[in-house]
Design a protein around this motif. Structure first.
Motif, PDB file in Angstrom:
ATOM      1  N   LEU A  71       0.810  -1.220   0.000  1.00 12.93           N
ATOM      2  CA  LEU A  71       0.000   0.000   0.000  1.00 12.93           C
ATOM      3  C   LEU A  71       0.843   1.268   0.000  1.00 12.93           C
ATOM      4  O   LEU A  71       0.362   2.332  -0.412  1.00 12.93           O
ATOM      5  CB  LEU A  71      -0.935   0.004   1.215  1.00 12.93           C
ATOM      6  CG  LEU A  71      -2.065  -1.027   1.209  1.00 12.93           C
ATOM      7  CD1 LEU A  71      -2.840  -0.973   2.527  1.00 12.93           C
ATOM      8  CD2 LEU A  71      -3.013  -0.811   0.036  1.00 12.93           C
ATOM      9  N   GLU A  75       4.974   2.663  -6.431  1.00 16.88           N
ATOM     10  CA  GLU A  75       4.114   2.352  -7.574  1.00 16.88           C
ATOM     11  C   GLU A  75       2.718   2.962  -7.419  1.00 16.88           C
ATOM     12  O   GLU A  75       2.067   3.339  -8.395  1.00 16.88           O
ATOM     13  CB  GLU A  75       3.996   0.827  -7.718  1.00 16.88           C
ATOM     14  CG  GLU A  75       3.116   0.369  -8.863  1.00 16.88           C
ATOM     15  CD  GLU A  75       2.930  -1.141  -8.869  1.00 16.88           C
ATOM     16  OE1 GLU A  75       2.158  -1.619  -9.719  1.00 16.88           O
ATOM     17  OE2 GLU A  75       3.524  -1.828  -8.022  1.00 16.88           O
ATOM     18  N   LEU A  76       2.261   3.104  -6.178  1.00 15.70           N
ATOM     19  CA  LEU A  76       0.921   3.655  -5.920  1.00 15.70           C
ATOM     20  C   LEU A  76       0.937   5.177  -5.818  1.00 15.70           C
ATOM     21  O   LEU A  76      -0.115   5.795  -5.683  1.00 15.70           O
ATOM     22  CB  LEU A  76       0.332   3.043  -4.643  1.00 15.70           C
ATOM     23  CG  LEU A  76      -0.430   1.719  -4.820  1.00 15.70           C
ATOM     24  CD1 LEU A  76       0.472   0.626  -5.397  1.00 15.70           C
ATOM     25  CD2 LEU A  76      -1.018   1.248  -3.506  1.00 15.70           C
ATOM     26  N   LYS A  77       2.113   5.764  -5.818  1.00 19.42           N
ATOM     27  CA  LYS A  77       2.298   7.222  -5.890  1.00 19.42           C
ATOM     28  C   LYS A  77       1.459   8.007  -4.870  1.00 19.42           C
ATOM     29  O   LYS A  77       0.883   9.050  -5.170  1.00 19.42           O
ATOM     30  CB  LYS A  77       2.013   7.728  -7.315  1.00 19.42           C
ATOM     31  CG  LYS A  77       2.956   7.147  -8.351  1.00 19.42           C
ATOM     32  CD  LYS A  77       2.798   7.796  -9.700  1.00 19.42           C
ATOM     33  CE  LYS A  77       3.699   7.143 -10.727  1.00 19.42           C
ATOM     34  NZ  LYS A  77       5.132   7.222 -10.371  1.00 19.42           N
ATOM     35  N   ARG A  79      -1.377   7.239  -3.359  1.00 20.92           N
ATOM     36  CA  ARG A  79      -2.817   6.922  -3.278  1.00 20.92           C
ATOM     37  C   ARG A  79      -3.726   8.167  -3.272  1.00 20.92           C
ATOM     38  O   ARG A  79      -4.702   8.235  -2.516  1.00 20.92           O
ATOM     39  CB  ARG A  79      -3.113   6.058  -2.023  1.00 20.92           C
ATOM     40  CG  ARG A  79      -2.291   4.794  -1.905  1.00 20.92           C
ATOM     41  CD  ARG A  79      -2.744   3.897  -0.776  1.00 20.92           C
ATOM     42  NE  ARG A  79      -2.916   4.585   0.486  1.00 20.92           N
ATOM     43  CZ  ARG A  79      -1.913   4.866   1.332  1.00 20.92           C
ATOM     44  NH1 ARG A  79      -0.672   4.548   1.044  1.00 20.92           N
ATOM     45  NH2 ARG A  79      -2.165   5.491   2.467  1.00 20.92           N
ATOM     46  N   GLY A  85      -2.787   5.284  -8.982  1.00 23.54           N
ATOM     47  CA  GLY A  85      -2.190   4.619  -7.832  1.00 23.54           C
ATOM     48  C   GLY A  85      -3.223   4.111  -6.850  1.00 23.54           C
ATOM     49  O   GLY A  85      -3.136   2.970  -6.366  1.00 23.54           O
ATOM     50  N   ILE A  86      -4.221   4.920  -6.537  1.00 19.15           N
ATOM     51  CA  ILE A  86      -5.234   4.478  -5.580  1.00 19.15           C
ATOM     52  C   ILE A  86      -6.100   3.379  -6.188  1.00 19.15           C
ATOM     53  O   ILE A  86      -6.630   2.527  -5.462  1.00 19.15           O
ATOM     54  CB  ILE A  86      -6.100   5.654  -5.087  1.00 19.15           C
ATOM     55  CG1 ILE A  86      -6.822   5.241  -3.783  1.00 19.15           C
ATOM     56  CG2 ILE A  86      -7.087   6.116  -6.134  1.00 19.15           C
ATOM     57  CD1 ILE A  86      -7.549   6.376  -3.098  1.00 19.15           C
ATOM     58  N   LYS A  88      -4.945   0.920  -7.897  1.00 14.10           N
ATOM     59  CA  LYS A  88      -4.218  -0.316  -7.606  1.00 14.10           C
ATOM     60  C   LYS A  88      -4.450  -0.739  -6.155  1.00 14.10           C
ATOM     61  O   LYS A  88      -4.583  -1.930  -5.862  1.00 14.10           O
ATOM     62  CB  LYS A  88      -2.732  -0.115  -7.875  1.00 14.10           C
ATOM     63  CG  LYS A  88      -2.409   0.100  -9.349  1.00 14.10           C
ATOM     64  CD  LYS A  88      -0.936   0.387  -9.573  1.00 14.10           C
ATOM     65  CE  LYS A  88      -0.657   0.626 -11.052  1.00 14.10           C
ATOM     66  NZ  LYS A  88       0.777   0.946 -11.292  1.00 14.10           N
ATOM     67  N   ALA A  89      -4.503   0.237  -5.262  1.00 11.82           N
ATOM     68  CA  ALA A  89      -4.821  -0.073  -3.860  1.00 11.82           C
ATOM     69  C   ALA A  89      -6.229  -0.651  -3.752  1.00 11.82           C
ATOM     70  O   ALA A  89      -6.462  -1.610  -3.004  1.00 11.82           O
ATOM     71  CB  ALA A  89      -4.688   1.183  -3.006  1.00 11.82           C
ATOM     72  N   TYR A  92      -6.319  -4.237  -4.823  1.00 12.16           N
ATOM     73  CA  TYR A  92      -5.715  -5.078  -3.780  1.00 12.16           C
ATOM     74  C   TYR A  92      -6.727  -5.347  -2.667  1.00 12.16           C
ATOM     75  O   TYR A  92      -6.873  -6.488  -2.198  1.00 12.16           O
ATOM     76  CB  TYR A  92      -4.480  -4.367  -3.223  1.00 12.16           C
ATOM     77  CG  TYR A  92      -3.722  -5.137  -2.173  1.00 12.16           C
ATOM     78  CD1 TYR A  92      -2.654  -5.958  -2.520  1.00 12.16           C
ATOM     79  CD2 TYR A  92      -4.055  -5.029  -0.825  1.00 12.16           C
ATOM     80  CE1 TYR A  92      -1.942  -6.657  -1.551  1.00 12.16           C
ATOM     81  CE2 TYR A  92      -3.350  -5.723   0.148  1.00 12.16           C
ATOM     82  CZ  TYR A  92      -2.299  -6.539  -0.219  1.00 12.16           C
ATOM     83  OH  TYR A  92      -1.600  -7.224   0.731  1.00 12.16           O
ATOM     84  N   ASP A 147      -7.083   6.346   1.163  1.00  9.93           N
ATOM     85  CA  ASP A 147      -6.450   7.366   0.317  1.00  9.93           C
ATOM     86  C   ASP A 147      -5.361   8.094   1.094  1.00  9.93           C
ATOM     87  O   ASP A 147      -5.278   8.017   2.315  1.00  9.93           O
ATOM     88  CB  ASP A 147      -7.485   8.379  -0.168  1.00  9.93           C
ATOM     89  CG  ASP A 147      -8.051   9.232   0.971  1.00  9.93           C
ATOM     90  OD1 ASP A 147      -8.534   8.639   1.959  1.00  9.93           O
ATOM     91  OD2 ASP A 147      -7.993  10.472   0.895  1.00  9.93           O
ATOM     92  N   ASN A 162       3.859   8.599   0.770  1.00 12.38           N
ATOM     93  CA  ASN A 162       3.362   7.222   0.718  1.00 12.38           C
ATOM     94  C   ASN A 162       2.279   6.910   1.749  1.00 12.38           C
ATOM     95  O   ASN A 162       1.553   5.931   1.602  1.00 12.38           O
ATOM     96  CB  ASN A 162       4.517   6.244   0.878  1.00 12.38           C
ATOM     97  CG  ASN A 162       5.510   6.335  -0.271  1.00 12.38           C
ATOM     98  OD1 ASN A 162       6.586   6.891  -0.120  1.00 12.38           O
ATOM     99  ND2 ASN A 162       5.139   5.811  -1.420  1.00 12.38           N
TER     100      ASN A 162
END
Length: 345
Positions: A71, A75-77, A79, A85-86, A88-89, A92, A147, A162
């Motif tokens: 999280l 890669e998620l920049k 969120r 990016g968010i 992808k969260a 998940y 977020d 992050n």
């Protein structure tokens, strides 16, 4: 990773059972000062339970760390709401729900915010039906925001905020609760697991979900929110504090079911009116039922709030595992109580 722990656990069990005489000892209750020669051997069953407990705690800590690392990955920049990016969260979290027997509350896990101006935004909302014929019609919401604030300036080469403590820690904690209840199904009341978007934009996601659930006229018992639980408080005799502590008996009920002083009062939380500043507030506004936030951020124990330094490497995963372990009995007690014990004063 799962196979590694199975092998490790099997090795420990074999090691504990191979010796003819177990060397572990406890004090003889008739000789509490432990005079030499007055010790009793621990039974193999007791020793195996101790080993299992240690392995389980370590496995929980490792699972928590794995979720946190994902999280909070670059890669998620950070969120940010509406960002790739968010999303992808969100994927998940959905997979975590699906793999642990948590159903979508709506037609899908995504609760899309209408008319959001900066990309598509959605809460992720899971559902576990209650097991009691009557109590299943009452709901407990367990929530956290997933977020964060995305990319920011002022951090040198690093521009990604992050958001480990704020609030990957709360999100991960709620996901561990979902895994536990999804496996054991020991909930008489129905549970809604809600991971909110756009908290950083003004509680937009929780406002949307609270209004939606109110329009559905659900029978909400209580909303329990988790915010910034990644590091322990300093010089406190409790692990968590409760926003709006004085407004209800939730702290007393929580400590009773936890069988310890788990939840306390933080004066700074009242001074800064944290009760109004997290995702519990919209549920209070819509339902007027006890809706409060558990946290361990005490204004002295973490200096990276909304900075690029809020990294997974600063989190205390053994502490987070302790929070999950100590909070599960509390949640079970509240969710399974025959009457609505938690009340506003």
């Amino acid at each position: 990773m799962k196979h590694i722990y199975v092998a490790f656990f099997s090795f420990l069990l074999l090691s504990c059972g191979s010796a003819k005489v177990n060397q572990s000892t406890v004090l003889n209750p008739t000789n509490p000062k432990g005079v030499k020669g007055s010790v009793l051997p621990v039974s193999k069953d007791a020793e195996l339970e101790r080993v299992k407990s240690k392995v389980s705690a370590k496995a929980l800590s490792v699972d928590i760390e794995a979720t946190m690392i994902f999280l909070t990955s670059d890669e998620l920049k950070g969120r940010d709401t509406g960002s790739e990016g968010i999303e992808k969260a969100a994927d998940y979290i959905q997979n975590m729900f699906k793999n642990n027997n948590i159903l979508p509350y709506f037609t899908s896990y995504k609760d899309t915010l209408e008319n959001y101006n900066d990309g598509v935004a959605y809460n992720i909302v899971g559902f576990l039906p209650g097991t009691d014929p009557e109590l299943k019609n009452e709901f407990v919401v367990i929530g956290a925001h997933y977020d964060h604030i995305g990319l920011i300036s002022g951090g040198g080469d690093d521009t990604i905020a992050n958001g480990a403590n704020d609030n990957a820690s709360g999100t991960t904690t709620v996901l561990e609760f979902a895994k536990y209840f999804g496996e054991h199904k020991k909930n008489k009341r129905s549970i809604i697991f809600a991971l909110f978007t756009a908290e950083e934009k003004g509680l937009v996601g929780s406002k949307h979900l609270a209004k939606t659930l109110k329009d559905q006229n659900i029978n909400l018992y209580t909303m329990l929110n988790f915010e910034m639980v990644g590091v322990p408080m300093i010089n406190k005799d409790h692990n968590l504090y409760l926003t709006g502590y004085e407004l209800s008996n939730l702290a007393e009920i929580s400590n009773g079911y936890a069988n310890k002083n788990l939840v306390g009062f933080l004066p700074k939380a009242k001074e800064f009116n944290l009760f109004r500043r997290s995702d519990n507030a919209p549920f209070h506004d819509e339902f007027n039922v006890p809706s409060q936030t558990y946290s361990s951020f005490d204004f002295t124990n973490f200096g990276e709030y909304h900075k690029v330094g809020d990294e997974a490497s600063l989190m205390d995963y053994d502490f987070m595992a302790t929070i999950v372990s100590e909070t599960v009995p509390m949640l079970e007690g509240i969710i399974n109580a025959p009457i609505k014990e938690v009340k506003y004063n």
